[in-house]
Design an enzyme around this catalytic site. Sequence first.
Site, PDB file in Angstrom:
ATOM      1  N   LYS A 121      45.461 -13.809  58.236  1.00 52.95           N
ATOM      2  CA  LYS A 121      45.321 -15.351  58.446  1.00 52.95           C
ATOM      3  C   LYS A 121      46.792 -16.101  58.552  1.00 52.95           C
ATOM      4  O   LYS A 121      47.077 -16.511  59.336  1.00 52.95           O
ATOM      5  CB  LYS A 121      44.383 -16.069  57.564  1.00 52.95           C
ATOM      6  CG  LYS A 121      44.272 -17.494  57.799  1.00 52.95           C
ATOM      7  CD  LYS A 121      44.316 -18.440  56.585  1.00 52.95           C
ATOM      8  CE  LYS A 121      45.306 -18.793  55.756  1.00 52.95           C
ATOM      9  NZ  LYS A 121      45.268 -19.619  54.773  1.00 52.95           N
ATOM     10  N   ASP A 139      40.508 -19.334  58.843  1.00 56.41           N
ATOM     11  CA  ASP A 139      40.422 -19.614  57.671  1.00 56.41           C
ATOM     12  C   ASP A 139      39.190 -20.122  57.258  1.00 56.41           C
ATOM     13  O   ASP A 139      38.134 -20.111  57.954  1.00 56.41           O
ATOM     14  CB  ASP A 139      41.332 -20.788  57.153  1.00 56.41           C
ATOM     15  CG  ASP A 139      41.263 -22.257  57.889  1.00 56.41           C
ATOM     16  OD1 ASP A 139      40.147 -21.999  58.751  1.00 56.41           O
ATOM     17  OD2 ASP A 139      42.006 -23.132  57.624  1.00 56.41           O
TER      18      ASP A 139
END
Length: 211
Positions: A121, A139
């Site tokens: 991420k 996320d």
Amino acid sequence: MTKAERRKEALRLLEEVYGDTKPALTYRSPFELLVAVMLSAQCTDVRVNAVTDELFPELGAPERMAALTADELEPRIRSCGLSKTKSKNIVAMSHILLESHGGQVPETIEALETLPGVGRKTANVVASVAFGVPAIAVDTHVFRVANRIGLAAAKDVKHTEEQLMAAIPKDKWSRAHHWLIWHGRRVCAARKPLCDTCALQGVCDHARGIE
């Protein structure tokens, strides 16, 4: 509408509402962005910005950050949570940038993922925002919203990213990431989504009771 048509319309509506929204984190360089994203794990962007507003004027470059020990950095980022681990990773990451990358943040997702404390991420966010690399960072907001709307149907972050990459045109990956984040913050909350006022209610799987 078919499933594909609903997905296409959902993306059109997200773009219409959120347009060219940017990250909420404040930064002035790829290094500051990298540190800010590392600090944002399990922490709000508002809190991270409050911390980095004080941190970056002094420590906004890898050579300055690397001059600290993790124990010296830790109290300065404590309010972001997980401060012992984050301080250790940020100092180690700064050393590696100096030793292996000429003090510069690498531009590829693959190279970013080799840095301490940088997962998929974080690498996607930094590569996308700082260097314009097409990427979708998943996320908690993106995972929740994408699967709730029906842009993805996955049980984990990895497969959500893969499904979003298949569902969204590549030239919109980076922007769509921000659309989904802001929609999750403003409308599609975890516990009580505001479906009655949501622009996507006609095409959203959750609002249509398809989940």
